[in-house]
Motif scaffolding. Structure first.
Motif, PDB file in Angstrom:
ATOM      1  N   UNK A   1       0.813  -1.223   0.000  1.00 55.80           N
ATOM      2  CA  UNK A   1       0.000   0.000   0.000  1.00 55.80           C
ATOM      3  C   UNK A   1       0.843   1.268   0.000  1.00 55.80           C
ATOM      4  N   UNK A   2       2.084   1.193   0.545  1.00 55.66           N
ATOM      5  CA  UNK A   2       2.938   2.385   0.566  1.00 55.66           C
ATOM      6  C   UNK A   2       3.217   2.885  -0.851  1.00 55.66           C
ATOM      7  N   UNK A   3       3.341   1.940  -1.799  1.00 53.28           N
ATOM      8  CA  UNK A   3       3.574   2.332  -3.187  1.00 53.28           C
ATOM      9  C   UNK A   3       2.386   3.091  -3.747  1.00 53.28           C
ATOM     10  N   UNK A   4       1.208   2.563  -3.496  1.00 51.47           N
ATOM     11  CA  UNK A   4       0.005   3.209  -3.995  1.00 51.47           C
ATOM     12  C   UNK A   4      -0.125   4.603  -3.393  1.00 51.47           C
ATOM     13  N   UNK A   5       0.261   4.732  -2.120  1.00 51.78           N
ATOM     14  CA  UNK A   5       0.098   6.039  -1.488  1.00 51.78           C
ATOM     15  C   UNK A   5       1.101   7.046  -2.042  1.00 51.78           C
ATOM     16  N   UNK A   6       2.344   6.600  -2.344  1.00 51.06           N
ATOM     17  CA  UNK A   6       3.292   7.532  -2.943  1.00 51.06           C
ATOM     18  C   UNK A   6       2.817   7.947  -4.333  1.00 51.06           C
ATOM     19  N   UNK A   7       2.274   6.999  -5.064  1.00 53.92           N
ATOM     20  CA  UNK A   7       1.725   7.336  -6.375  1.00 53.92           C
ATOM     21  C   UNK A   7       0.603   8.353  -6.259  1.00 53.92           C
ATOM     22  N   UNK A   8      -0.233   8.171  -5.220  1.00 56.57           N
ATOM     23  CA  UNK A   8      -1.338   9.099  -5.023  1.00 56.57           C
ATOM     24  C   UNK A   8      -0.808  10.519  -4.776  1.00 56.57           C
ATOM     25  N   UNK A   9       0.224  10.627  -3.946  1.00 56.85           N
ATOM     26  CA  UNK A   9       0.774  11.951  -3.641  1.00 56.85           C
ATOM     27  C   UNK A   9       1.307  12.623  -4.913  1.00 56.85           C
ATOM     28  N   UNK A  10       2.032  11.847  -5.723  1.00 56.79           N
ATOM     29  CA  UNK A  10       2.555  12.416  -6.966  1.00 56.79           C
ATOM     30  C   UNK A  10       1.427  12.818  -7.906  1.00 56.79           C
ATOM     31  N   UNK A  11       0.389  12.015  -7.898  1.00 58.65           N
ATOM     32  CA  UNK A  11      -0.724  12.249  -8.809  1.00 58.65           C
ATOM     33  C   UNK A  11      -1.481  13.523  -8.407  1.00 58.65           C
ATOM     34  N   UNK A  12      -1.687  13.710  -7.104  1.00 58.72           N
ATOM     35  CA  UNK A  12      -2.350  14.933  -6.641  1.00 58.72           C
ATOM     36  C   UNK A  12      -1.506  16.146  -7.023  1.00 58.72           C
ATOM     37  N   UNK A  13      -0.186  16.039  -6.799  1.00 63.39           N
ATOM     38  CA  UNK A  13       0.695  17.162  -7.129  1.00 63.39           C
ATOM     39  C   UNK A  13       0.605  17.497  -8.618  1.00 63.39           C
ATOM     40  N   UNK A  14       0.505  16.464  -9.456  1.00 66.41           N
ATOM     41  CA  UNK A  14       0.476  16.742 -10.894  1.00 66.41           C
ATOM     42  C   UNK A  14      -0.882  17.284 -11.327  1.00 66.41           C
ATOM     43  N   UNK A  15      -1.943  16.944 -10.564  1.00 71.85           N
ATOM     44  CA  UNK A  15      -3.272  17.449 -10.936  1.00 71.85           C
ATOM     45  C   UNK A  15      -3.462  18.908 -10.557  1.00 71.85           C
ATOM     46  N   UNK A  16      -2.672  19.393  -9.586  1.00 69.19           N
ATOM     47  CA  UNK A  16      -2.800  20.782  -9.137  1.00 69.19           C
ATOM     48  C   UNK A  16      -1.450  21.496  -9.268  1.00 69.19           C
ATOM     49  N   UNK A  17      -1.002  21.682 -10.516  1.00 72.29           N
ATOM     50  CA  UNK A  17       0.342  22.250 -10.718  1.00 72.29           C
ATOM     51  C   UNK A  17       0.457  23.685 -10.199  1.00 72.29           C
ATOM     52  N   UNK A  18      -0.658  24.392 -10.058  1.00 68.66           N
ATOM     53  CA  UNK A  18      -0.606  25.776  -9.596  1.00 68.66           C
ATOM     54  C   UNK A  18      -0.592  25.868  -8.070  1.00 68.66           C
ATOM     55  N   UNK A  19      -0.832  24.753  -7.398  1.00 71.28           N
ATOM     56  CA  UNK A  19      -0.846  24.786  -5.931  1.00 71.28           C
ATOM     57  C   UNK A  19       0.561  25.063  -5.404  1.00 71.28           C
ATOM     58  N   UNK A  20       0.641  25.735  -4.255  1.00 73.26           N
ATOM     59  CA  UNK A  20       1.929  25.930  -3.587  1.00 73.26           C
ATOM     60  C   UNK A  20       2.250  24.644  -2.841  1.00 73.26           C
ATOM     61  N   UNK A  21       3.450  24.106  -3.101  1.00 72.22           N
ATOM     62  CA  UNK A  21       3.779  22.822  -2.506  1.00 72.22           C
ATOM     63  C   UNK A  21       4.633  22.979  -1.260  1.00 72.22           C
ATOM     64  N   UNK A  22       4.029  22.663  -0.115  1.00 69.39           N
ATOM     65  CA  UNK A  22       4.791  22.478   1.119  1.00 69.39           C
ATOM     66  C   UNK A  22       4.955  20.966   1.343  1.00 69.39           C
ATOM     67  N   UNK A  23       4.842  20.213   0.233  1.00 68.25           N
ATOM     68  CA  UNK A  23       4.940  18.749   0.305  1.00 68.25           C
ATOM     69  C   UNK A  23       6.288  18.244  -0.209  1.00 68.25           C
ATOM     70  N   UNK A  24       6.809  18.882  -1.242  1.00 72.31           N
ATOM     71  CA  UNK A  24       7.983  18.331  -1.939  1.00 72.31           C
ATOM     72  C   UNK A  24       9.217  18.355  -1.048  1.00 72.31           C
ATOM     73  N   UNK A  25       9.868  17.205  -0.911  1.00 73.70           N
ATOM     74  CA  UNK A  25      11.068  17.114  -0.087  1.00 73.70           C
ATOM     75  C   UNK A  25      12.344  17.263  -0.890  1.00 73.70           C
ATOM     76  N   UNK A  26      12.220  17.758  -2.107  1.00 74.94           N
ATOM     77  CA  UNK A  26      13.429  17.881  -2.943  1.00 74.94           C
ATOM     78  C   UNK A  26      14.211  19.145  -2.584  1.00 74.94           C
ATOM     79  N   UNK A  27      15.500  19.157  -2.899  1.00 75.95           N
ATOM     80  CA  UNK A  27      16.302  20.340  -2.555  1.00 75.95           C
ATOM     81  C   UNK A  27      15.953  21.541  -3.425  1.00 75.95           C
TER      82      UNK A  27
END
Lengths: 446, 446
Positions: free
Chosen positions: A25-51
């Motif tokens: 299920x962890x895989x499905x949940x990571x996919x879900x997070x990426x999918x939400x981020x891609x569906x709302x490209x204009x949203x401000x992301x306090x989610x992304x852990x990238x540098x």
């Protein structure tokens, strides 16, 4: 990615005939997070852990390559043919920047290791896999891991069919009493606790750190219970500017108890995909001699990726060399940026949720790193995330994604690493509106 | 590497508490080969299977990077920020040069695939691991492999505890009757044959190839017995100049029966560590929909290496782009070199061991690739290798290293890829002296 309109052929497969990790299920949940981020490209992301991308520069790359080639010639005595061979050809499985990484560990971390005990890996993720693959001999071997914890460790464990036993976090970083309880429970279950994985500095996802006393007690517990410690340290350099860095567990380790997992993803750049393991343990062989654990990990690597791209290593090595092998020096601007953003986050939360008011919103105050955790008076799940993205244009990560089982239902992770000050302020405004909205609903349904 | 004078500490380990793959004799034998080569650096190596270094040029690297950045801007519409992000940041797990690889497969191999069915991997080795990890669900799943075979496939299988069932080679490349027998034997043993691995073109180690009829029969057998085919094709481009290339199995596959394993190690350079899998099979999910097998492999990759260095991919991508995505074009000089060297090898053996004379030495005549196999009237084992290195200054590879069990005791593998014409002539002179020496001893002890 999922298409029900495709005709299946005889050669096609089905998920129940593939490895169980693919049904995690962890895989499905990571996919879900990426999918939400891609569906709302204009949203401000306090989610992304990238540098932060503020300091990436394509023009640096040829120079890093040249600096590394010059080093091979000047310090390693390589002629032009050997320089070419080192960059282009198959090469040393343990890597070609091990000497530079040893210098880095000495100058930035006070860790003194033989470069031969370093295995350069395809990101820290491969290092985790190599260590768990080596330690997992049969179904009795388990790994203990801090919970909430980094999903990458759980993923590597799934790939080698190794059970994870969670150890609770508390306000001191790790509940060491629970660690001891869990070690004893593993033994009672007829299993073997092989190692305990944690991020002692500014953990992902919680931002928590262990103080010096906790570090020393953890080492003592590991010695008493004959447990290896897997110390993952991607964020340790990013101590907020008003604080003092603590020694890593590996720097405190005098008895080869700690396997240190290093990452250059945040301190050089993710695109190099260069990480490493320091594995200076000896491995007694059947013949009475012994090898370095690093050499055993290297054997596994030879069956997995053969070696880490020397071109990618050369680019990372050039960046190290340009800063006298100090990543603290190389990250002066990044440390300021993350430190400033963490301050903006904490001050911004203070202003929006003043102490003493009855908002039932609280948060921790990490001393650095990328992440902080906010506790809210409602269920901060995927539905709440999607609602916030859609209605308020803000993204964050439900903490429940970082638990193997139940936990974190009322918490969300905020990341400070990939936003500008303006985005931080606007993001917190939007988050405050979402919290007010969902807190009201929660109150109204009570 | 092995030191018996080191004091062990409590935290140290022992090989019997590490994964069984680390006790695999194949690992010890590969180490032995490397160790012999390093002890006799002046010996002429007809052992090394690495590509020629004659055309490596460090100055190419910045240009390849620039060409790839220009492509991102011109063909993918990327602005400067997106170019930076693509090179430096975490990115698409399946890779960033999938479109270029699809073009390459179309123009060089006549393989028409959706770029989405391609997973870019850390060398072909990671592709093998991903496929076997996905297919191995429990102890009943086995993989069939051509024997003698590539040690990397055996290594990946060891890491996932997947048994290998050997299928004999014969003068036609693969003994397809034995394949059918082995499939039936696997079923009779209560196990599941999941896939058959082979290198249809200029195999490592034997140099053998399947003719068109054998390819078609193999596809028919796979369909009849519901078996996937893992087609590994690192050498297919290096058809000797007087011959005609045959279609790959994937080019002949009309029913998604073949998983194609690609490597750029010999056609670009090993240092990029870029390989790929074409996995266009559908995977039926529990929900009634289906995914691409490539996306399932990508999930495993996300737990193993996260992604393949985009910097390394960009460099390989730049080389592809400079040659209109044709690796045939990019390797004009390499194809000539390997073709010439194979001719020198075969002609050189003819001159030294004339037909009709009673030397009991024979060899096959590969139509291209890197390797040929010589059969001799003595045991061509590690002792013979070391003797030849020490007394005559020539290195080769005992074929027994490529068998999982007994086989190849009287055979040696010669490689044509990394020698000059002068070295080939001198190497064959030395080998002929070694063969005469050991053949005499063999005769004298009979």
């Amino acid at each position: 990615m999922n298409d029900s309109g495709v005709e299946l052929l005889a050669a096609d497969l089905s998920t129940d005939r593939l490895h169980a990790a693919l049904r995690d299920p962890a895989l499905a949940s990571m996919n879900f997070l990426n999918e939400v981020a891609s569906r709302f490209p204009e949203a401000i992301s306090l989610a992304a852990g990238r540098p932060s991308e503020d300091f990436f520069d394509v023009d640096d790359l040829p120079r890093y390559l040249q600096v590394f080639c010059d080093y091979l010639a000047a310090e390693r005595g390589a002629d032009a043919a050997l320089v070419r061979r080192t960059l282009f050809q198959y090469g040393r499985t343990k890597g070609i920047i091990h000497e530079l990484l040893a210098r880095n560990l000495a100058c930035d971390e006070g860790i003194d290791v033989d470069p031969e005990s370093i295995v350069v890996t395809v990101g820290c993720q491969e290092a985790m896999f190599l260590v768990l693959r080596a330690l997992r001999t049969d179904e009795r071997d388990v790994v203990l891991t801090v919970s909430p914890g980094y999903v990458g460790l759980a993923g590597a464990a799934r790939l080698v069919d190794m059970p994870l036993w969670p150890v609770r976090e508390n306000e001191d970083g790790v509940d060491l009493d629970h660690l001891v309880e869990q070690i004893e429970a593993v033994h009672a279950a007829g299993q073997r606790p092989r190692a305990f994985y944690l991020v002692p500095d500014f953990a992902n996802p919680s931002g928590a750190s262990l103080d010096l006393e906790a570090r020393q007690r953890l080492l003592a517990i590991a010695a008493e219970h004959d447990l290896l410690i897997l110390e993952d340290n991607p964020y340790g350099l990013f101590q907020a500017e008003d604080g003092q860095r603590l020694p890593t567990l590996k720097a405190l380790d005098t008895s080869r108890r700690v396997i240190y997992l290093g990452s250059l993803a945040k301190t050089c750049f993710p695109g190099a995909r260069v990480g490493f393991a320091v594995a200076d343990q000896r491995v007694a062989g059947a013949d009475g001699g012994s090898t370095l654990f690093a050499d055993e990990l290297s054997k596994i690597k030879s069956m997995l990726t053969v070696n880490t791209s020397p071109l990618a290593q050369a680019i990372a090595g050039g960046k190290l060399l340009e800063h006298d092998c100090s990543l603290l020096k190389a990250n002066t601007r990044e440390i300021q940026l993350y430190s400033r953003n963490m301050r903006l986050l904490l001050e911004g939360m203070d202003r929006r949720f003043p102490r003493g008011e009855n908002h039932q919103v609280s948060w921790n105050t990490p001393g650095g790193g990328f992440f902080a955790v906010v506790t809210v008076p409602f269920i901060a799940d995927d539905t709440a995330l999607e609602y916030g993205a859609s209605k308020y244009g803000v993204l964050w990560t439900p903490m429940s994604h970082f638990y193997d089982g139940r936990g974190g239902e009322n918490q969300l992770r905020l990341s400070v690493s990939a936003v500008s000050p303006d985005e931080m302020e606007a993001g917190l405004d939007r988050l405050a509106m979402l919290i007010a909205d969902l807190s009201d609903k929660e109150v109204s349904t009570q």
